[in-house]
Motif scaffolding. Structure first.
Motif, PDB file in Angstrom:
ATOM      1  N   VAL B 453      14.678  -5.863 -39.694  1.00  0.00           N
ATOM      2  CA  VAL B 453      15.499  -6.790 -40.474  1.00  0.00           C
ATOM      3  C   VAL B 453      14.946  -6.885 -41.892  1.00  0.00           C
ATOM      4  CG1 VAL B 453      16.270  -8.145 -38.532  1.00  0.00           C
ATOM      5  CG2 VAL B 453      14.160  -8.723 -39.647  1.00  0.00           C
ATOM      6  N   LYS B 454      15.804  -7.349 -42.750  1.00  0.00           N
ATOM      7  CA  LYS B 454      15.417  -7.426 -44.158  1.00  0.00           C
ATOM      8  C   LYS B 454      14.389  -8.524 -44.374  1.00  0.00           C
ATOM      9  CE  LYS B 454      19.801  -5.848 -45.951  1.00  0.00           C
ATOM     10  NZ  LYS B 454      21.129  -6.283 -46.373  1.00  0.00           N
ATOM     11  N   THR B 455      13.832  -8.514 -45.548  1.00  0.00           N
ATOM     12  CA  THR B 455      12.882  -9.565 -45.888  1.00  0.00           C
ATOM     13  C   THR B 455      13.634 -10.859 -46.108  1.00  0.00           C
ATOM     14  OG1 THR B 455      13.106  -9.142 -48.235  1.00  0.00           O
ATOM     15  CG2 THR B 455      11.431  -7.901 -47.043  1.00  0.00           C
ATOM     16  N   ALA B 456      12.915 -11.919 -46.112  1.00  0.00           N
ATOM     17  CA  ALA B 456      13.557 -13.220 -46.271  1.00  0.00           C
ATOM     18  C   ALA B 456      14.300 -13.312 -47.587  1.00  0.00           C
ATOM     19  CB  ALA B 456      12.498 -14.314 -46.192  1.00  0.00           C
ATOM     20  N   ALA B 457      13.712 -12.687 -48.560  1.00  0.00           N
ATOM     21  CA  ALA B 457      14.349 -12.721 -49.883  1.00  0.00           C
ATOM     22  C   ALA B 457      15.750 -12.137 -49.799  1.00  0.00           C
ATOM     23  CB  ALA B 457      13.510 -11.903 -50.857  1.00  0.00           C
ATOM     24  N   LEU B 459      17.508 -11.589 -47.136  1.00  0.00           N
ATOM     25  CA  LEU B 459      18.369 -12.233 -46.146  1.00  0.00           C
ATOM     26  C   LEU B 459      19.117 -13.400 -46.754  1.00  0.00           C
ATOM     27  CD1 LEU B 459      16.303 -12.321 -42.849  1.00  0.00           C
ATOM     28  CD2 LEU B 459      18.445 -11.154 -43.269  1.00  0.00           C
ATOM     29  N   THR B 478      14.535   0.901 -44.085  1.00  0.00           N
ATOM     30  CA  THR B 478      13.497   1.040 -43.068  1.00  0.00           C
ATOM     31  C   THR B 478      13.968   1.887 -41.907  1.00  0.00           C
ATOM     32  OG1 THR B 478      14.253  -0.929 -41.911  1.00  0.00           O
ATOM     33  CG2 THR B 478      12.603  -1.223 -43.624  1.00  0.00           C
ATOM     34  N   LYS B 483       8.998   4.362 -34.609  1.00  0.00           N
ATOM     35  CA  LYS B 483       8.205   3.257 -35.154  1.00  0.00           C
ATOM     36  C   LYS B 483       6.884   3.242 -34.405  1.00  0.00           C
ATOM     37  CE  LYS B 483      11.425   1.087 -37.646  1.00  0.00           C
ATOM     38  NZ  LYS B 483      11.383   1.109 -39.085  1.00  0.00           N
ATOM     39  N   THR B 520      11.508  -6.777 -36.159  1.00  0.00           N
ATOM     40  CA  THR B 520      10.640  -6.601 -37.328  1.00  0.00           C
ATOM     41  C   THR B 520       9.583  -5.538 -37.080  1.00  0.00           C
ATOM     42  OG1 THR B 520       9.125  -8.242 -36.491  1.00  0.00           O
ATOM     43  CG2 THR B 520      10.882  -9.019 -37.918  1.00  0.00           C
ATOM     44  N   THR B 522       6.759  -5.787 -35.517  1.00  0.00           N
ATOM     45  CA  THR B 522       5.408  -6.318 -35.704  1.00  0.00           C
ATOM     46  C   THR B 522       5.010  -7.063 -34.439  1.00  0.00           C
ATOM     47  OG1 THR B 522       6.359  -8.286 -36.676  1.00  0.00           O
ATOM     48  CG2 THR B 522       5.582  -6.603 -38.197  1.00  0.00           C
TER      49      THR B 522
END
Lengths: 210, 746
Positions: B453-457, B459, B478, B483, B520, B522
């Motif tokens: 998913v995209k970064t918070a910025a 999003l 990405t 992965k 994500t 992670t």
């Protein structure tokens, strides 16, 4: 191995005020060393006991509509474990702006282990741009561990945005022994979402003194 | 005293030892039968244990006091033993060999007890014998040190070989029908006698004992014997948890009543009752009435570290049915209508219900109540998933002996023997590999790449109301097919996708289980509880719960939002190597290195089934889709089939020549696929294997089934790979079989 055991045995025999090392000392030395190096799993009766205790509590009910079901933040590895500090000594509250070339004290997350002290595998470092540490740092000691971080940052995979100029101010090191473990940190959105839930604290002032 | 007297009298009467009973009663000067009868009935009721081997705890307690009193009066040195496991040890302390002590103590016992001895040494023996007919059971774990110290009291070490060879001679000369059953005694007796010699530090005798008799044991115990041969000193025993557990738990043997009588009579005749002592202390003899078993029947069921399973261990009710699927409206697509044939058309206006849920309104009696354990509610995404599932199910190929599945093999190249775990999502879109270099790698099987998913910025910039918001949140930059997830500090031995494909679990030799986010890529949480390597982990079929099993001999049930386990399943004698959830998520099956498979109840942590029969550590488990059967595979190359409801072995599939690491039933349960280290995938006819189960009273009572030798009939096909051991099997929703393994060049 043999030297270590014999040295230990010498210590034990001198403690017992014996004139020479004898077999009992050596046996004791061997036993102490194996207790330190090799542990075996707990015995069965102990396991049955704790199982009985644990199994008595009923299964907890599941709250509906609770989003990602994760343990409390302090038990997760989702916290950013360092914070980027602005040069102007002003907390930048807008998310998404990378304001800092200087890396300040890293917060070591309190509970979960920071796994990678030593594994050489590169970490995907995802830098949090939000300012806000999860744990209050007052009065804690930290040590800086630099080597892997820079390499990791430089070789960060294209999946995460890298921060340019992550400089670690050498003045932070030294008397205060600050540790930054550059483990991977979850991406920004989770940290951003979790931050409002974290405790608010005045962090800048602490770090200014460093 | 009076009560215990009554108890003894009642027991003697039941055992038809009239002479002793008369003597006792006379000495105690009891008035007539009416008094004794009145007094005896409550005591007697307490004493009437169940037939055929069940011990009644009330009776046992009374008798233990009697025998303990006798033992103490005799002045034997085993008072410590008497305090620990009362019934067992005290009886063991009364071998007729202690003649000298007896005479001295004759006068010291109060009342009738004193006279009991000289007047009826046979009586007391008879007491012991009749008591042990029931099989002396001590349910609580005896204190370890007390049990170990029980080894102290034994006879002459140099005579151990004579005792053992005497027994061997007796058994070999017995009737054929009894010989197979009595031969079961050899192995536990051998091990216990050897361990006694080692514990009491008679090293040379232990060594010669081992040399002489270890070749006589069954071939499937050879691994254990190898471990045993390295235990030559008392110090070695202390560190070996498995051996300690072996000594403190009772080895269970199932013997028919006739064979048991034979054995008991023989052992009691002899003056040296060393073997009898060991039998009573360390063996639990589960007696059944009926025909003695043949060697073949016995060989099918034995092999585990603690013998077989007691019958009452498999008697608890197990809810093996499936939970009802929720009914919900499925919008019919245009493209689906063709596939629906006549049914679809008249129902155009009516929404289609889930076929499973609408079958019957009544509760399946074998299914657990919906709220027996709390389960997470269905989210909208889950409902969409179910709709997809149903659509795919409609297109599913019906498999059978005439219609075998196609097999698609995913080979991991350049893994250098490092591939240690594989999992595939339910919709077969992603495959994960756990490696010995402690990485976890996720691949996309479909052409669609893996994105985070995209970064918070970013999003915050997207339009949340748009229809394709789920696409927009993904960051195109990405996208990649692979992965890599870093975090573990040891080889990754188990991986599991969550049913909603949001999370991935991995467990490793470093003792942690990690939860990774697949949105994500992670790590989210590290669950620490096992401090020793964790060998397997699996998500529940409904998500939220997961189970892990490891070297510390327990399996743990966790929930993703608790940092500590919710349940601990302790009971195995050796590492838990394989853990699986039942399709209704209420039970967990664990396979272990002690060669047993146990079924645990999630609600209260009890072990509800114990299945023995494998001759090696179990590495794969598979529940049938209807929840009734369990298939297990081990290092011995056999696949065993178990009926969960009855707790019986119902089939044995022979054919593989090496460890079976993968077992999977097809989506409707018609075919069982097994993959093994011998580079083959074999398909077995599951429908045929499970039909015609004889479940008459005898089999349910004793658990003995005559297994037909039909492995060849059930084998539908053997498919070889090019020197690639098969590590994972997965049936897609349309019944295509996917297999995975790492190419190994040797």
């Amino acid at each position: 191995y043999v030297t270590t055991i014999l040295e230990d045995a010498k210590i034990y025999s001198s403690h017992a005020k014996k004139s020479s090392v004898d077999a009992d000392d050596v046996r004791l030395a061997i036993q102490c060393r194996t207790d330190q190096s090799f542990t075996s799993p707990p015995p069965r009766d102990f396991l049955l006991d704790i199982a009985r205790q644990k199994n008595q509590t009923p299964l907890p009910l599941i709250k509906p509509y609770s989003g990602p079901r994760l343990p409390p933040d302090r038990y997760c590895l989702t916290a950013p474990n360092y914070r980027l500090k602005s040069m102007q000594k002003k907390v930048s509250s807008s998310a998404g702006r990378i304001t800092v070339p200087r890396l300040s004290v890293g917060a070591v997350s309190s509970r979960p282990s920071t796994p990678t002290l030593g594994t050489p595998s590169a970490q995907t470092v995802s830098v949090s741009t939000k300012v806000g540490t999860p744990v209050s740092l007052a009065g804690q000691r930290f040590t800086v561990q630099i080597p892997s971080s820079q390499a990791a940052v430089k070789s960060a995979t294209p999946t995460t945005p890298t921060v340019q100029n992550v400089l670690i101010n050498p003045s932070l090191i030294g008397p205060k022994n600050i540790l930054i473990t550059t483990n991977m940190v979850s991406s920004q959105n989770t940290s951003n979402e979790s931050n409002p839930l974290k405790r608010k604290h005045d962090d800048d002032d602490d770090y200014d003194n460093l | 005293d009076r009560q215990t007297l009554m108890a003894v009298l009642q027991f003697l009467r039941r055992s038809n030892l009239r002479e002793s009973e008369e003597i006792l009663r006379r000495e105690a000067r009891l008035l007539g039968d009416d008094l004794s009868a009145a007094a005896l009935s409550p005591a007697g009721a307490a004493l009437l244990g169940g037939p055929g081997g069940d011990a009644d705890s009330g009776g046992e307690a009374l008798l233990s006091r009697v025998t303990a009193a006798a033992a103490i009066a005799i002045g034997s040195s085993v008072a410590t033993v008497a305090s620990s496991s009362p019934g067992v040890a005290a009886v063991a302390a009364v071998p007729p060999g202690k003649g000298g002590a007896r005479a001295g103590a004759a006068g010291s016992l109060p009342g009738a007890g004193g006279r009991l001895l000289p007047a009826g040494p046979r009586g007391l023996e008879g007491l012991c014998a009749s008591r042990s007919l029931g099989g002396i059971v001590v349910e609580d774990q005896p204190d370890v040190s007390a049990v170990l110290s029980a080894y102290n009291q034994q006879g002459d070490p140099t005579l151990y070989e004579e005792y053992y060879s005497g027994l061997k001679h007796f058994i070999e000369c017995s009737l054929d029908c009894h010989r197979a059953e009595l031969s079961q005694l050899f192995y536990p007796l051998f091990v216990h006698m050897y361990l006694e010699l080692v514990y009491n530090q008679h090293e040379s005798e232990a060594k010669s004992f081992f040399e002489r008799f270890h070749g006589d044991q069954e071939c499937y115990y050879q691994d254990d014997l190898r471990v045993l041969s390295s235990l030559t000193k008392k110090e070695h025993m202390k560190g070996n948890e498995t051996m300690l557990d072996f000594r403190t738990s009772k080895f269970v043997l199932r013997i028919s009543r006739d064979s048991y009588q034979l054995l008991k009579r023989h052992l009691q005749e002899k003056q040296n009752n060393q073997i009898w002592n060991i039998v009573q202390e360390h063996l639990y003899i589960d007696i059944f009435d009926g025909m003695p078993r043949s060697k073949q029947q016995i060989d099918a069921m034995v092999g585990s570290l603690a013998g077989e399973a007691k019958r009452e261990a498999n008697k608890a009710k197990v809810f093996f049915g499936l939970l009802k699927e929720p009914e919900f409206d499925v919008p019919l697509d245009d493209e689906d209508e063709e596939g629906e044939n006549e049914e679809g058309k008249p129902k155009k206006k009516k929404p289609k219900k889930d076929s499973v849920g609408s079958k019957s309104k009544k509760q399946d009696p074998n299914a657990p109540p919906q709220n027996r354990i709390p389960l997470p509610e269905l989210k909208d995404s889950d409902k969409l998933d179910k709709v997809m599932n149903m659509k795919e199910a409609a297109r599913r190929v019906r498999l059978g002996p005439e219609c075998l599945p196609s097999i698609c093999f995913y080979t991991f190249l350049n893994a250098y023997q490092g591939l240690t775990a594989v999992d595939i999502t339910d919709d077969s879109s992603m495959i994960v590999g756990g490696f010995a270099d402690s990485t976890v790698r996720v691949w996309s099987v479909t052409p669609k790449k893996l994105r985070s998913v995209k970064t918070a910025a970013d999003l915050s910039l997207i339009d949340k109301e748009s229809d394709d918001v789920l696409e927009r949140i993904m960051d195109e930059k990405t996208a990649s097919e692979l992965k890599i997830l870093y975090g573990h500090s040891g080889p990754v031995y188990g991986t599991s996708f969550s049913p909603d494909r949001n999370y991935l679990l991995s467990c490793s030799e470093d003792g942690t289980v990690r939860l990774w986010s697949l949105q994500t890529f992670t790590c989210l949480v590290g669950y620490k509880g096992h401090n020793y390597p964790v060998w397997d982990t699996q998500f529940s079929p409904y998500g939220y719960y997961f189970v892990s099993g490891g070297h510390d001999r327990v399996a743990r049930l966790w929930a993703t939002d608790h940092y500590q386990p919710l349940r601990i399943f302790a009971g195995h004698l050796a590492d838990v190597t394989c853990t699986r959830f039942h399709p209704n998520s209420n039970y967990i099956a664990t396979g272990s290195a002690d060669r047993t498979v146990r079924l645990w109840d999630v609600l209260n942590g009890n072990c509800v089934r114990i299945f023995t029969g494998h001759k090696g550590p179990i590495h794969s488990l598979a529940f049938s889709p209807n929840g009734r059967f369990l298939a297990t595979g081990a290092t011995d190359g056999r696949v065993l089939l178990w009926d969960i409801g009855h707790g019986l072995m119902v089939g044995e599939l022979k054919g593989h020549t090496d460890t079976i690491y993968a077992l999977r039933f097809s989506r409707d349960g018609e075919i069982l696929a097994s993959g093994s280290m011998d580079n083959t995938v074999r398909l077995w006819d599951a429908v045929k294997a499970f039909e015609d189960l004889e479940t008459d009273d005898f089999t349910t009572a004793t658990g003995h089934i005559n297994l037909p030798e039909n492995s060849q009939d059930l084998l539908l096909g053997t498919y070889m790979t090019k020197s690639t051991p098969v590590v994972h099997l997965h049936f897609t929703r349309r019944n295509l079989l996917l297999a995975a393994g790492a190419y190994s060049s040797q």
